[in-house]
Design an enzyme around this catalytic site. Sequence first.
Site, PDB file in Angstrom:
ATOM      1  N   GLY A 190       0.600  -1.199  -0.013  1.00  8.01           N
ATOM      2  CA  GLY A 190       0.083   0.190  -0.101  1.00  8.01           C
ATOM      3  C   GLY A 190       0.830   1.098  -0.072  1.00  8.01           C
TER       4      GLY A 190
ATOM      5  N   VAL B 233       1.509   4.986   1.731  1.00  5.43           N
ATOM      6  CA  VAL B 233       1.670   5.440   2.902  1.00  5.43           C
ATOM      7  C   VAL B 233       1.553   7.028   2.993  1.00  5.43           C
ATOM      8  CG1 VAL B 233       2.923   5.672   5.409  1.00  5.43           C
ATOM      9  CG2 VAL B 233       3.030   3.741   3.819  1.00  5.43           C
TER      10      VAL B 233
ATOM     11  N   LYS C 111      -1.499   3.929   6.182  1.00  4.75           N
ATOM     12  CA  LYS C 111      -1.303   2.872   5.012  1.00  4.75           C
ATOM     13  C   LYS C 111      -2.612   2.691   4.394  1.00  4.75           C
ATOM     14  CE  LYS C 111       1.839  -0.782   3.997  1.00  4.75           C
ATOM     15  NZ  LYS C 111       2.909  -1.657   4.503  1.00  4.75           N
TER      16      LYS C 111
ATOM     17  N   ASP D 297      11.566  -8.911   4.956  1.00  4.25           N
ATOM     18  CA  ASP D 297      12.150  -7.782   3.927  1.00  4.25           C
ATOM     19  C   ASP D 297      12.903  -6.818   4.933  1.00  4.25           C
ATOM     20  OD1 ASP D 297      12.266  -6.550   1.708  1.00  4.25           O
ATOM     21  OD2 ASP D 297      10.314  -5.257   1.958  1.00  4.25           O
TER      22      ASP D 297
END
Length: 411
Positions: free
Chosen positions: A138, A140, A155, A248
């Site tokens: 998404g 932010v 977000k 990540d």
Amino acid sequence: MHAELTVEAGRDVGRLFVVRLGQSFTIGRGSDVAITIDDERVSRRHAAVELRPEGLFVTDLGSRNGTFILGRPVGAHQPVLTAPGDVLELGAHRLRLDIQGLDERSRRERQRTQRLDEPLLPKDEFELLGEIGRGATGRVYAARQRLLDRLVAIKVLRSDLGDDEEGHKRFLREARVCVKIDSPFVVEVHDVRMVYGRACLIMELINGPSAKDRLSAGALPIPQVVRIGLDVAKALDAAHRKGVVHRDIKPANILLVPDGPAKLSDFGIAKELDSVESLTGTGEGLGTLAYVSPEQATEARSVTPKTDLYGLGATLYHLAAGRPPFLPTSAKVLLEIMDRPPPPLSLFRPDCPADLAALIHHMLEKDPARRPASAAAVGERLLDLHLRFAHHRQSPTDLGRTSDLSGVSGE
């Protein structure tokens, strides 16, 4: 849109600081500021810079020797709107002020933000300031929550995932895992909203740069690398204890709080190890190539907490060396990640302590079984290094560069 402050005169000429919409950075010599200026003519809390939709504002905080824009004094506690190319003067230091994104693309982005404000967020509760980043699932935005008079990050699920039930599940999982972890080293999620079928996360807005922002001026001082690594190891230990793998870890997902901890953000592709939820689809489990482990590159779903240790090792390598262990310039990098050892860290950072270099290379082992036992074990070794720096700041012979740790999270 973001602002860039580039040091043109004084120590650290060429150093770059990035300020994003909604952020207000304090400048000074103190340990609780976002931008540290090592200058005896600069007060501990000298001035502040804040990026608003209207532009970049500078405020003198009652400094001893004054704050100047293009030679003109800034009145104490009176915000002054600057123009791109203006020069901020504090003591012997000069910083050029630039705003990136003042173009047609920025105008369109502002219009999109205004359109978002109408259907999704009640205007009596939120004032949207603008986009500050994009995550795996998404966009932010920075916003002011009016009733609580606080800045937040919001977000919003990507529009192309809006009609995808699986996409909604993944997006909402980020809120669930952050609440589940509940660590001071993880960005806090305040609330979750479902408005007109779209999911929104109301999150803590970190008033500091990312580790990626800090890399814009090159490699970081070794004590800062150690401190950031220690905080992220604590975040990962908390996550792994709750059965969550981040997947990540990279400099862009590490946010630095002035006079506070580094915080891990963006759990958008996190995996809950005890979940039976399907994670197939958009290839979202791969992470970012420069920091991806061999097992993640071959099968994104077959990850364990050891995968995050590789990502942390690749990130610390980048912070110390000024470049990641493998440069993702072509598809060949996947072969290097799979088969080649990373170049010795000492090639790029001769002053890196041998203990730290050994730990980073330990985390970068190809075989997960050969990496450290856990994030907690990594944290213990980084804590030992951190304490050694704290106790031997005046004896750098066996520790590499021993810069003051006081400003490690937001200097």
